[in-house]
Design a protein around this motif. Structure first.
Motif, short mmCIF file in Angstrom:
data_model
loop_
_atom_site.label_atom_id
_atom_site.label_comp_id
_atom_site.label_asym_id
_atom_site.label_seq_id
_atom_site.Cartn_x
_atom_site.Cartn_y
_atom_site.Cartn_z
N THR A 80 0.83 -1.22 0.00
CA THR A 80 0.00 0.00 0.00
C THR A 80 0.86 1.26 0.00
OG1 THR A 80 -0.23 -0.06 2.41
CG2 THR A 80 -1.98 -1.09 1.12
N GLU A 81 1.90 1.27 0.82
CA GLU A 81 2.77 2.44 0.86
C GLU A 81 3.58 2.57 -0.43
OE1 GLU A 81 2.44 4.86 3.07
OE2 GLU A 81 0.86 3.59 3.89
N LYS A 109 1.21 4.26 -2.93
CA LYS A 109 1.11 5.70 -2.65
C LYS A 109 2.39 6.43 -3.06
CE LYS A 109 -1.74 5.14 1.46
NZ LYS A 109 -1.73 5.32 2.92
N ARG A 115 2.80 9.17 -5.98
CA ARG A 115 3.31 10.50 -5.62
C ARG A 115 4.45 10.90 -6.56
NH1 ARG A 115 4.81 9.23 -0.74
NH2 ARG A 115 2.71 9.60 0.04
N ASP A 119 -1.48 15.39 -2.38
CA ASP A 119 -0.79 14.19 -1.94
C ASP A 119 -1.68 13.35 -1.04
OD1 ASP A 119 1.23 12.36 -1.63
OD2 ASP A 119 2.46 13.61 -0.32
N ARG A 120 -1.45 12.09 -1.06
CA ARG A 120 -2.09 11.16 -0.12
C ARG A 120 -0.98 10.63 0.77
NH1 ARG A 120 -5.30 5.63 -1.32
NH2 ARG A 120 -5.96 5.31 0.82
N SER A 158 1.38 9.00 3.71
CA SER A 158 1.52 7.62 4.17
C SER A 158 0.79 7.42 5.49
CB SER A 158 3.00 7.26 4.32
OG SER A 158 3.58 8.05 5.32
#
Length: 153
Positions: free
Chosen positions: A51-52, A55, A59, A92-93, A95
């Motif tokens: 998941t990270e 992201k 990004r 941004d999303r 972490s």
């Protein structure tokens, strides 16, 4: 960091070089997440890496797309109105701190570095879109005080 009154090709080129190096580091770290899991491997860590990683790579793609639009503008391939209309840096999303606890410290630092680069470029994008209009320091302090007081009330 010195204030600028506009973006320039050297600023964009320096950021682009920085982003390419960082993107290569991101690719190297998160490419490990696509391998088959080993027996007994921690599923929480694997999920966090996945998941990270998504992201973080997203990004970096947003950052690189923004920088490529700016480079196209400086090369005359895009007009200023095209960049203003279609070249906004997406928000941004950030972490997930809980997911980061399952990751190695070096991976977390890499994620944090991409977040900091996104924040820097977001500030540049916002300043560029507003024409680098600078409020007086006294007005800036006054605005901050008004915001804080309204948050309290």
């Amino acid at each position: 960091m010195a204030r600028t009154s506009n973006l320039s090709r050297p600023i964009i080129e320096a950021l682009y070089t920085e982003a390419l190096v960082l993107a290569d580091d991101v690719r190297a770290v998160f490419a490990m997440g696509i391998r088959e899991p080993e027996a007994g491997e921690d599923t929480a860590a694997r999920l966090a890496l996945s998941t990270e990683g998504l992201k973080t790579t997203t990004r970096m793609m947003h950052i690189l797309a923004w920088l490529l639009n700016q480079r196209a503008f400086f090369s005359g391939e895009l007009t200023e109105s095209q960049v203003r209309q279609h070249g906004t840096l997406p928000p941004d999303r950030l972490s997930d701190p809980v997911a980061q606890e399952a990751l190695e410290p070096e991976t977390c630092e890499l994620i944090n570095e991409t977040e900091r680069l996104h924040q820097r470029i977001a500030r540049l994008d916002e300043a560029w879109r507003s024409g680098f209009e600078m409020a007086s320091p006294a007005r800036a302090i006054h605005s901050r005080l008004e915001r804080r007081l309204s948050d309290l009330g």
